[in-house]
Write an enzyme that holds these catalytic residues in place. Sequence first.
Site, short mmCIF file in Angstrom:
data_model
loop_
_atom_site.label_atom_id
_atom_site.label_comp_id
_atom_site.label_asym_id
_atom_site.label_seq_id
_atom_site.Cartn_x
_atom_site.Cartn_y
_atom_site.Cartn_z
N HIS A 17 -3.29 -3.13 4.42
CA HIS A 17 -3.03 -4.24 5.34
C HIS A 17 -2.92 -3.72 6.77
O HIS A 17 -3.47 -4.31 7.71
CB HIS A 17 -1.72 -4.96 4.99
CG HIS A 17 -1.75 -5.72 3.72
ND1 HIS A 17 -0.81 -5.51 2.73
CD2 HIS A 17 -2.57 -6.70 3.26
CE1 HIS A 17 -1.06 -6.33 1.72
NE2 HIS A 17 -2.13 -7.05 2.02
N LYS A 41 1.63 -17.04 -6.10
CA LYS A 41 1.80 -15.69 -6.65
C LYS A 41 3.25 -15.45 -7.03
O LYS A 41 4.16 -16.01 -6.45
CB LYS A 41 1.36 -14.64 -5.63
CG LYS A 41 -0.11 -14.71 -5.27
CD LYS A 41 -0.43 -13.67 -4.22
CE LYS A 41 -1.89 -13.73 -3.82
NZ LYS A 41 -2.21 -12.74 -2.78
N ARG A 90 -12.40 -6.13 0.04
CA ARG A 90 -12.43 -4.78 -0.53
C ARG A 90 -13.60 -4.59 -1.48
O ARG A 90 -14.15 -3.51 -1.59
CB ARG A 90 -11.13 -4.51 -1.30
CG ARG A 90 -9.90 -4.48 -0.43
CD ARG A 90 -8.68 -4.45 -1.27
NE ARG A 90 -8.65 -5.67 -2.07
CZ ARG A 90 -7.57 -6.20 -2.62
NH1 ARG A 90 -6.42 -5.59 -2.50
NH2 ARG A 90 -7.63 -7.31 -3.30
N SER A 128 -1.41 -5.27 -2.99
CA SER A 128 0.03 -5.43 -3.19
C SER A 128 0.37 -5.52 -4.67
O SER A 128 1.37 -4.95 -5.12
CB SER A 128 0.52 -6.69 -2.47
OG SER A 128 0.39 -6.55 -1.09
#
Length: 174
Positions: A17, A41, A90, A128
């Site tokens: 990040h 989440k 990514r 994360s």
Amino acid sequence: MKKAIYPGTFDPITLGHIDMVQRAVKGCTHLIVGVAKSTPKNVWFSTEERVELVQDALKHLDNVEVKVFEGLLVDFAQKENAGFIIRGVRAFSDFEYELQMALMNRKLAPEIETMFLMPAEEYSYISSSRVREITALGGDIGRYVTPATLQALKDKLISRHETKDTPRRSAAGG
């Protein structure tokens, strides 16, 4: 590019990040890191804890501001007068999801553009959720997060275990 928003849950913020923020600030005069308040989440950290960790991790950058948002991202971008949303990609699987989101956001707010950035190669596999998973399993995540985030993860893991190990009492006291 003038003002942009880099949104996320940041549960927790990772070096990936931070790399994205450092890349994004090169192309804008002001970057708002938007920490999502409500999220589907399963988060480990409260909104306040996530904001503190993000602020600590980005304190070396002058043109970055951390703000909490909830609701539609495009509504937040409009409120902040930001013309761009920065999203990290990514892998191809990220791109599919991000493309759908960007196209929907374009329909909702055509004046706001989404820009995709790729992280540095050494951060392309960090997320994360992987950091939380490795932490929960006792692995070393020191090379993926800042020292403050590492300590916060260790503290959170201890408190999560203490909560699970503490016997629960009923309202009647038994």
